[in-house]
Design a protein around this motif. Sequence first.
Motif, PDB file in Angstrom:
ATOM      1  N   LEU A 141       3.947  12.946 -14.528  1.00  0.00           N
ATOM      2  CA  LEU A 141       3.074  13.815 -13.723  1.00  0.00           C
ATOM      3  C   LEU A 141       3.374  13.726 -12.231  1.00  0.00           C
ATOM      4  N   SER A 142       4.561  13.257 -11.889  1.00  0.00           N
ATOM      5  CA  SER A 142       4.888  13.038 -10.478  1.00  0.00           C
ATOM      6  C   SER A 142       4.872  14.328  -9.651  1.00  0.00           C
ATOM      7  N   PHE A 143       4.917  15.505 -10.333  1.00  0.00           N
ATOM      8  CA  PHE A 143       4.864  16.766  -9.586  1.00  0.00           C
ATOM      9  C   PHE A 143       3.520  16.955  -8.880  1.00  0.00           C
ATOM     10  N   LEU A 144       2.501  16.217  -9.311  1.00  0.00           N
ATOM     11  CA  LEU A 144       1.188  16.295  -8.666  1.00  0.00           C
ATOM     12  C   LEU A 144       1.069  15.377  -7.450  1.00  0.00           C
ATOM     13  N   VAL A 145       2.041  14.507  -7.303  1.00  0.00           N
ATOM     14  CA  VAL A 145       1.978  13.529  -6.211  1.00  0.00           C
ATOM     15  C   VAL A 145       2.367  14.200  -4.897  1.00  0.00           C
ATOM     16  N   GLY A 146       1.583  13.948  -3.884  1.00  0.00           N
ATOM     17  CA  GLY A 146       1.861  14.511  -2.564  1.00  0.00           C
ATOM     18  C   GLY A 146       0.785  14.068  -1.597  1.00  0.00           C
ATOM     19  N   LYS A 147       0.257  15.011  -0.881  1.00  0.00           N
ATOM     20  CA  LYS A 147      -0.804  14.718   0.074  1.00  0.00           C
ATOM     21  C   LYS A 147      -2.018  15.560  -0.280  1.00  0.00           C
ATOM     22  N   SER A 148      -3.153  14.922  -0.396  1.00  0.00           N
ATOM     23  CA  SER A 148      -4.376  15.650  -0.713  1.00  0.00           C
ATOM     24  C   SER A 148      -4.625  16.724   0.344  1.00  0.00           C
ATOM     25  N   PRO A 149      -4.921  17.965  -0.068  1.00  0.00           N
ATOM     26  CA  PRO A 149      -5.175  19.035   0.901  1.00  0.00           C
ATOM     27  C   PRO A 149      -6.312  18.713   1.869  1.00  0.00           C
ATOM     28  N   GLN A 150      -7.190  17.827   1.453  1.00  0.00           N
ATOM     29  CA  GLN A 150      -8.263  17.361   2.339  1.00  0.00           C
ATOM     30  C   GLN A 150      -8.375  15.854   2.194  1.00  0.00           C
ATOM     31  N   LYS A 151      -8.467  15.172   3.285  1.00  0.00           N
ATOM     32  CA  LYS A 151      -8.527  13.704   3.259  1.00  0.00           C
ATOM     33  C   LYS A 151      -9.836  13.226   2.650  1.00  0.00           C
ATOM     34  N   TRP A 152      -9.714  12.270   1.728  1.00  0.00           N
ATOM     35  CA  TRP A 152     -10.912  11.640   1.154  1.00  0.00           C
ATOM     36  C   TRP A 152     -11.490  10.657   2.169  1.00  0.00           C
ATOM     37  N   ARG A 153     -12.772  10.774   2.387  1.00  0.00           N
ATOM     38  CA  ARG A 153     -13.468   9.932   3.368  1.00  0.00           C
ATOM     39  C   ARG A 153     -14.410   8.974   2.655  1.00  0.00           C
ATOM     40  N   SER A 154     -14.696   7.866   3.297  1.00  0.00           N
ATOM     41  CA  SER A 154     -15.734   6.970   2.779  1.00  0.00           C
ATOM     42  C   SER A 154     -17.058   7.305   3.450  1.00  0.00           C
ATOM     43  N   GLY A 155     -18.144   6.904   2.805  1.00  0.00           N
ATOM     44  CA  GLY A 155     -19.471   7.206   3.323  1.00  0.00           C
ATOM     45  C   GLY A 155     -19.795   6.435   4.589  1.00  0.00           C
ATOM     46  N   VAL A 156     -21.049   6.505   4.965  1.00  0.00           N
ATOM     47  CA  VAL A 156     -21.498   5.960   6.246  1.00  0.00           C
ATOM     48  C   VAL A 156     -21.502   4.433   6.220  1.00  0.00           C
ATOM     49  N   LYS A 157     -20.989   3.847   7.284  1.00  0.00           N
ATOM     50  CA  LYS A 157     -21.031   2.390   7.479  1.00  0.00           C
ATOM     51  C   LYS A 157     -21.939   2.099   8.656  1.00  0.00           C
ATOM     52  N   HIS A 158     -22.992   1.310   8.410  1.00  0.00           N
ATOM     53  CA  HIS A 158     -23.915   0.970   9.506  1.00  0.00           C
ATOM     54  C   HIS A 158     -24.252  -0.510   9.543  1.00  0.00           C
ATOM     55  N   ASP A 159     -24.078  -1.241   8.423  1.00  0.00           N
ATOM     56  CA  ASP A 159     -24.314  -2.694   8.368  1.00  0.00           C
ATOM     57  C   ASP A 159     -25.730  -3.076   8.790  1.00  0.00           C
ATOM     58  N   ALA A 160     -26.684  -2.197   8.541  1.00  0.00           N
ATOM     59  CA  ALA A 160     -28.077  -2.497   8.905  1.00  0.00           C
ATOM     60  C   ALA A 160     -29.009  -1.752   7.959  1.00  0.00           C
ATOM     61  N   ALA A 161     -28.804  -1.939   6.651  1.00  0.00           N
ATOM     62  CA  ALA A 161     -29.593  -1.199   5.655  1.00  0.00           C
ATOM     63  C   ALA A 161     -31.079  -1.454   5.796  1.00  0.00           C
ATOM     64  N   SER A 162     -31.448  -2.630   6.271  1.00  0.00           N
ATOM     65  CA  SER A 162     -32.880  -2.976   6.344  1.00  0.00           C
ATOM     66  C   SER A 162     -33.661  -2.037   7.243  1.00  0.00           C
ATOM     67  N   ILE A 163     -32.991  -1.450   8.244  1.00  0.00           N
ATOM     68  CA  ILE A 163     -33.726  -0.569   9.161  1.00  0.00           C
ATOM     69  C   ILE A 163     -33.165   0.848   9.224  1.00  0.00           C
ATOM     70  N   MET A 164     -31.987   1.071   8.614  1.00  0.00           N
ATOM     71  CA  MET A 164     -31.370   2.404   8.683  1.00  0.00           C
ATOM     72  C   MET A 164     -31.562   3.215   7.404  1.00  0.00           C
ATOM     73  N   GLU A 165     -32.075   2.588   6.356  1.00  0.00           N
ATOM     74  CA  GLU A 165     -32.305   3.289   5.096  1.00  0.00           C
ATOM     75  C   GLU A 165     -33.788   3.240   4.741  1.00  0.00           C
ATOM     76  N   PHE A 166     -34.287   4.348   4.145  1.00  0.00           N
ATOM     77  CA  PHE A 166     -35.717   4.503   3.920  1.00  0.00           C
ATOM     78  C   PHE A 166     -35.989   5.106   2.552  1.00  0.00           C
ATOM     79  N   SER A 167     -37.181   4.813   2.036  1.00  0.00           N
ATOM     80  CA  SER A 167     -37.689   5.466   0.828  1.00  0.00           C
ATOM     81  C   SER A 167     -38.910   6.275   1.215  1.00  0.00           C
ATOM     82  N   LEU A 168     -39.025   7.476   0.647  1.00  0.00           N
ATOM     83  CA  LEU A 168     -40.190   8.316   0.909  1.00  0.00           C
ATOM     84  C   LEU A 168     -41.213   8.062  -0.192  1.00  0.00           C
TER      85      LEU A 168
END
Length: 481
Positions: free
Chosen positions: A272-299
């Motif tokens: 399947l090497s014909f599929l190998v190349g560069k993704s048309p859109q870069k995959w990103r990781s989600g938000v990094k804040h290192d402070a879940a205790s005060i940056m995340e909430f439940s309603l």
Amino acid sequence: MIVSDDRKKRLEFGDFQTPDDLALDVCQYLARMKISPDILIEPTCGIGSFIIAGANTFPLNTSIYGYDINQHHLDVLHKKLAHVPNGNRVYLERKDFFNTNWDEKFSCFDGSILVVGNFPWVTNSKQGEISSKNIPEKSNFKKCNGLDSITGQANFDISEWMFLHLIKCFVSNNKVGNIAMLVKTSVSRKILSYINKENIPVSDAFLIKIDAKKHFYAAVDACLLVVRLERNTSTNNNYDYTVFNDFSDTKGIRIGHRSNVTVSNLNTFDKLSFLVGKSPQKWRSGVKHDAASIMEFSLTNEGLINKLGEIVDIEFEYLFPLLKGSDVGNEKTWRKKYILITQKCVGQQTDDIQKNAPKTWRYLLHHSGILSARKSSIYNNKPKFSVFGIGDYAFRPWKIAICGLYKKLAFRLVGPIEKTPVMFDDTVYYISFDNEKEAKEIMEKLDSKQSIELLSSLIFWDEKRPIKANILNMLDWNKAP
């Protein structure tokens, strides 16, 4: 972290002795593979399971050298050797691996060398936690760039450093021979990737899975890694390798390096090497804040509650629906979780929050101590209350997401919630779109049989985070059916 003195010593020196029967299995396997050394070295021999197994397995003309930092271990081994036939060909010496000039030692040896044993299964960061001095001199030996070093890519297992250090001694002294070490499977792949990248002269490599739980009471995937080294003048370098299920497996699975990544199934990848190349859109990781205790909430019925258990009265202007990695991986519906996003792009000033959302600003000021105490250096010299993993891509309404921690390739189409773009935590990778139609079209391509098979051929499911951005970014989904 509080560690007892006895446990600290075991952690610091990796003092988990190899069972005699496993050491004998290893040496007998190496002998069946036609490995017959002139010199056998165990650089961290402990009480000598490999020394004794080697003496009972390899020819009488094999000279055997054992080194260890612990004199008590060497004394125990010396007594055991008195009962080993031809044990007088074993030379023992007290040596600290990290303060030994291995280059000089290798230069004194003639003939084929076998280095065998079991290095410590601990990382340099873990050694730092227990204030250990039993670590190599700090250096960027894997040549990580600045960001990789900051975000943890420069963390490494001590065994990885030790193994590669001995490989360099083989190369610098133009010696031929083998290194056979019990290591974590994830470490073996890093070592083999480095060998490929640096064009180390090897004729072959293979690894044999071992039951670490049975032999070491360790819940980790482990193996015997064997690297067969040639002289620098060799033109027969081979960077593919075979994985065997156990010492009786004679077939194995062939693995190798393609396009600067390690491929878990060469047959599928090549097909399947014909599929190998560069993704048309870069995959990103989600938000990094290192402070879940005060940056995340439940309603809740009481209102917004942060992870400190505080009822919070802030504007919704900077709040976004949040899906955690477990939500994405388990295909859970939204659980009324929110995350506070203070910027539209990395490095943006945050002072506008004071004017646009004064209650949010007061909340951030009140908890500024938690935000200022974040340990990662990525926050240094950045605007106050900064977060990472954001850009225009994060605010598009439609997304395709996948959790990097889960042991399955399950993409998820995620639309806006309450007419607001959804955010993810940093265990999630995603691509984003302006409209639902385009997102669904790409979702079909990603879910195609060929796309899934190609990605699967690049993934090692035993790893802690098997699905990685660099793997996802190799798939050119425009070429998928």
